[in-house]
Scaffold this motif. Sequence first.
Motif, mmCIF file in Angstrom:
data_model
loop_
_atom_site.group_PDB
_atom_site.id
_atom_site.type_symbol
_atom_site.label_atom_id
_atom_site.label_comp_id
_atom_site.label_asym_id
_atom_site.label_seq_id
_atom_site.Cartn_x
_atom_site.Cartn_y
_atom_site.Cartn_z
ATOM 1 N N LEU A 92 -1.611 -18.379 -11.936
ATOM 2 C CA LEU A 92 -1.746 -17.826 -10.582
ATOM 3 C C LEU A 92 -2.935 -18.472 -9.869
ATOM 4 O O LEU A 92 -2.860 -18.837 -8.689
ATOM 5 C CB LEU A 92 -1.908 -16.303 -10.632
ATOM 6 C CG LEU A 92 -0.658 -15.499 -11.019
ATOM 7 C CD1 LEU A 92 -0.984 -14.021 -11.170
ATOM 8 C CD2 LEU A 92 0.453 -15.692 -9.975
ATOM 9 N N GLY A 142 -2.397 -23.811 -3.094
ATOM 10 C CA GLY A 142 -1.794 -23.343 -1.854
ATOM 11 C C GLY A 142 -0.352 -22.904 -1.970
ATOM 12 O O GLY A 142 0.300 -22.631 -0.966
ATOM 13 N N VAL A 143 0.156 -22.766 -3.220
ATOM 14 C CA VAL A 143 1.542 -22.317 -3.349
ATOM 15 C C VAL A 143 1.644 -20.803 -3.547
ATOM 16 O O VAL A 143 2.731 -20.257 -3.622
ATOM 17 C CB VAL A 143 2.277 -23.042 -4.490
ATOM 18 C CG1 VAL A 143 2.230 -24.546 -4.266
ATOM 19 C CG2 VAL A 143 1.683 -22.670 -5.844
ATOM 20 N N PHE A 144 0.501 -20.150 -3.705
ATOM 21 C CA PHE A 144 0.477 -18.680 -3.731
ATOM 22 C C PHE A 144 -0.525 -18.207 -2.676
ATOM 23 O O PHE A 144 -1.516 -18.912 -2.384
ATOM 24 C CB PHE A 144 0.067 -18.134 -5.105
ATOM 25 C CG PHE A 144 1.012 -18.507 -6.206
ATOM 26 C CD1 PHE A 144 2.402 -18.424 -6.025
ATOM 27 C CD2 PHE A 144 0.533 -18.939 -7.434
ATOM 28 C CE1 PHE A 144 3.279 -18.774 -7.052
ATOM 29 C CE2 PHE A 144 1.405 -19.285 -8.455
ATOM 30 C CZ PHE A 144 2.779 -19.211 -8.269
ATOM 31 N N ARG A 145 -0.285 -17.017 -2.154
ATOM 32 C CA ARG A 145 -1.162 -16.480 -1.115
ATOM 33 C C ARG A 145 -2.595 -16.318 -1.631
ATOM 34 O O ARG A 145 -2.831 -15.925 -2.775
ATOM 35 C CB ARG A 145 -0.657 -15.115 -0.650
ATOM 36 C CG ARG A 145 0.652 -15.191 0.137
ATOM 37 C CD ARG A 145 1.275 -13.821 0.293
ATOM 38 N NE ARG A 145 0.363 -12.866 0.920
ATOM 39 C CZ ARG A 145 0.665 -11.576 1.068
ATOM 40 N NH1 ARG A 145 1.826 -11.098 0.643
ATOM 41 N NH2 ARG A 145 -0.195 -10.758 1.643
ATOM 42 N N ASP A 151 -4.805 -14.307 -0.081
ATOM 43 C CA ASP A 151 -5.387 -13.046 0.385
ATOM 44 C C ASP A 151 -5.128 -11.864 -0.540
ATOM 45 O O ASP A 151 -5.326 -10.724 -0.156
ATOM 46 C CB ASP A 151 -4.822 -12.714 1.778
ATOM 47 C CG ASP A 151 -3.311 -12.502 1.735
ATOM 48 O OD1 ASP A 151 -2.653 -13.140 0.874
ATOM 49 O OD2 ASP A 151 -2.803 -11.681 2.519
ATOM 50 N N LEU A 152 -4.689 -12.128 -1.774
ATOM 51 C CA LEU A 152 -4.402 -11.008 -2.674
ATOM 52 C C LEU A 152 -5.427 -10.920 -3.790
ATOM 53 O O LEU A 152 -5.987 -11.937 -4.212
ATOM 54 C CB LEU A 152 -3.010 -11.191 -3.283
ATOM 55 C CG LEU A 152 -1.825 -11.145 -2.299
ATOM 56 C CD1 LEU A 152 -0.542 -11.561 -3.008
ATOM 57 C CD2 LEU A 152 -1.687 -9.758 -1.687
ATOM 58 N N ASP A 153 -5.632 -9.702 -4.236
ATOM 59 C CA ASP A 153 -6.461 -9.493 -5.425
ATOM 60 C C ASP A 153 -5.675 -10.044 -6.614
ATOM 61 O O ASP A 153 -4.604 -9.536 -6.964
ATOM 62 C CB ASP A 153 -6.730 -7.991 -5.610
ATOM 63 C CG ASP A 153 -7.559 -7.699 -6.842
ATOM 64 O OD1 ASP A 153 -7.294 -8.302 -7.905
ATOM 65 O OD2 ASP A 153 -8.481 -6.880 -6.740
ATOM 66 N N LEU A 191 -4.710 -7.770 -9.593
ATOM 67 C CA LEU A 191 -3.643 -6.858 -9.183
ATOM 68 C C LEU A 191 -2.316 -7.604 -9.163
ATOM 69 O O LEU A 191 -1.283 -7.110 -9.631
ATOM 70 C CB LEU A 191 -3.962 -6.320 -7.778
ATOM 71 C CG LEU A 191 -3.651 -4.850 -7.492
ATOM 72 C CD1 LEU A 191 -4.365 -3.951 -8.482
ATOM 73 C CD2 LEU A 191 -4.059 -4.481 -6.073
ATOM 74 N N THR A 192 -2.356 -8.792 -8.647
ATOM 75 C CA THR A 192 -1.140 -9.601 -8.591
ATOM 76 C C THR A 192 -0.617 -9.897 -9.986
ATOM 77 O O THR A 192 0.590 -9.810 -10.245
ATOM 78 C CB THR A 192 -1.434 -10.933 -7.872
ATOM 79 O OG1 THR A 192 -2.030 -10.650 -6.610
ATOM 80 C CG2 THR A 192 -0.147 -11.726 -7.683
ATOM 81 N N LEU A 250 8.415 -13.745 -5.236
ATOM 82 C CA LEU A 250 7.858 -14.873 -4.473
ATOM 83 C C LEU A 250 7.974 -14.673 -2.953
ATOM 84 O O LEU A 250 7.036 -14.943 -2.212
ATOM 85 C CB LEU A 250 8.554 -16.172 -4.892
ATOM 86 C CG LEU A 250 8.234 -16.647 -6.311
ATOM 87 C CD1 LEU A 250 9.188 -17.766 -6.732
ATOM 88 C CD2 LEU A 250 6.775 -17.124 -6.407
#
Lengths: 208, 208, 208, 208
Positions: free
Chosen positions: B148, B155-158, B160-162, B165-166, B201
Amino acid sequence: MPTTKTSAKKKPQAPASPERRRELLGIAAEVFAAQGYNATTVRKIADEAGMLAGSLYYHFDSKESMLDEILSTFLDELWDGYDTVLAAGLGPRETIEALVTESFREIDRHRAAVAIYQKESRHLVDQERFHYLVDSQVRFEKAWLGTLERGVAAGVFRADLDLRLTYRFVRDTVWVAASWYRPGGQHSPEEIARQYLSMVLDGIAPRA
Amino acid sequence: MPTTKTSAKKKPQAPASPERRRELLGIAAEVFAAQGYNATTVRKIADEAGMLAGSLYYHFDSKESMLDEILSTFLDELWDGYDTVLAAGLGPRETIEALVTESFREIDRHRAAVAIYQKESRHLVDQERFHYLVDSQVRFEKAWLGTLERGVAAGVFRADLDLRLTYRFVRDTVWVAASWYRPGGQHSPEEIARQYLSMVLDGIAPRA
Amino acid sequence: MPTTKTSAKKKPQAPASPERRRELLGIAAEVFAAQGYNATTVRKIADEAGMLAGSLYYHFDSKESMLDEILSTFLDELWDGYDTVLAAGLGPRETIEALVTESFREIDRHRAAVAIYQKESRHLVDQERFHYLVDSQVRFEKAWLGTLERGVAAGVFRADLDLRLTYRFVRDTVWVAASWYRPGGQHSPEEIARQYLSMVLDGIAPRA
Amino acid sequence: MPTTKTSAKKKPQAPASPERRRELLGIAAEVFAAQGYNATTVRKIADEAGMLAGSLYYHFDSKESMLDEILSTFLDELWDGYDTVLAAGLGPRETIEALVTESFREIDRHRAAVAIYQKESRHLVDQERFHYLVDSQVRFEKAWLGTLERGVAAGVFRADLDLRLTYRFVRDTVWVAASWYRPGGQHSPEEIARQYLSMVLDGIAPRA
DNA sequence: GATGAATGAGGCTTCATTCAT
DNA sequence: GATGAATGAAGCCTCATTCAT
């Protein structure tokens, strides 16, 4: 309008102060959640409560009735919250958002009960006494699946997904959090709900 | 390169036909998964196998060692698959896709073991004997979380997420499926993986 | 003229070579002596013999029949020796000396059997099958006590002692040696007998 | 200054009336002595005590812990007596006399425990838990052998004997008496001690 | 002669529950 | 309200023994 019925009591068990009951049930729930219902001995609960095993029977009929009371209390409160949301006349996306948020709030307040529910409900439903778990599940599915269907119809949810799969995906995604959630942690239930919703609704890949 | 250690055997365990062992372990796993480890009596397993309770002890040291063997066998095979994926030098998104797909394949082949793992691993880790579960969890987290992180950097995952948690979100989303998955159902593991990945996704809301 | 009878055999158990039987009985006796009859499992004996537990039943009817054969063989040989001494027409002091010496020789040759006899005979005598142990004890007491009485009458043993107590004293003094005696040690049975007799006859205080 | 350690207790063992415990231990000791520890079933003890087998576990952790408590209690009291004798500053012959007398008194008061000790200590010492038996044996040998050596040096014991053999002779001679001694018989412990000492010190042959 | 697999009885222990005090 | 002691059912496991191969 609770779904669950607290089972009838043979012996007039009123005398015990309801506060002490709630306190003891809290302890029991914690231990059940930590060790599993079957692996938890009545003595362990009593130890934790600073009394002897036999003394618990002044307050409760049986180990099973403790479990019963823990689960039914939780479900009653859960449905209080859900029913409020469902009666609010929100759109499908907003309903899902509200249900998810409400769910994390319940996890926050009833973490132990939720964990027990996750682990034990499967075998419990075979018993007459716990049949209300099935009723609750049916209502639960109706509420969530129905909202998802409304959402697909309204174009706010993707139409290319297997809806039962999606239902399970959303449901599990939320409730399984009880297994690692610790009240008083760094994230509030609402904050966790927000992040979960963000992932569930928009995915973890960046929007183009 | 398995993480788990097959526990040391004083007595010449497993001299007999490994087929019978595997057969019995399959039965035991099924019952453990259905009723929970603690709630499962050795006699129930024996009944299911068409023998007497004591006879099981010709093949296994104890009820616990059956559990041990079920879990360690599963984990060994899981890591065989995971290691292959991780060694393939894929990009982060492709790695996640491959891991998810591989996971559903394992659920397909080891449904019972996975269900047991979900329900029991929490209490099990306290015991010396099951310490390998912790090791596995650590490696597991490293593999997923690392991927992750690589994905966010690429840049293939957001961003702005914790991420923790993800990680939990993705992990639970996949594995909790073992609780309702039934091999031979209408969806193949690969098909389920595809749908799950699509939701994880891209989210369940339609892309603009 | 053996006192003991080897119990009747239901199954024609002749085929097994007598040598193998003796070998196996030696192993069994060693284990019985070391761990106690009850605490010894048939499997332990088989392990020691390099076979499986079930295989022993080709050679013997039961665990108990092994014990039986060990004890009766020992007692047969013991009485061969004793009877020779008793028939020799010696004086009381010389008879005691010869019996003690003969006893230490038996301990040397049947250490395990003697140790088993010491530990187990008490409970065994309740069983029909082991009644010959009582017979032997009776004959034993008759031989020793009678010799002591003859000795007192002849003035070669002190007259001021309780003879039953003296009998037990001499008897135990000799046989308990089996609990620590190890064949092949620094003292021969005859040497140990000499020292024991010196203590029993003359005491450990110096003669004036 | 007891050698034995009362084993650590996780659970508040022994909160209940020590009288009941002692009573039950007395019963258990009697049965262990009569049938052997391994051959004694927990149910037999319970029967004798007029309760069900499971009920014993309210008072004791396990069958083994009963054995432990029986033996350690006995050894504690034995060493109380021995230490008093050894601290009295007696000459070697008087010390031996006092130790023998004290020993018969212990046999009188703890007949069952002594019998158990004789029969079981050999296998018990292999277990961690019963290591104190070894400690006790070492102290025991030191006390007796040391006294014998002093006596030889002082000329009150014969110098021509193998002292280790003599030690075993005296030791066994005394303790084996537990196998036939019955409290309340015709001889008091002191009377038996007197006769034993007479035989051990002066022999059974008349002094010239 | 021996093995592999199973039987069946019984042993130790745990535990929910009861009840007199 | 709680304790101390016990019950009784059930659970895990051991072990002598059997028997087809």
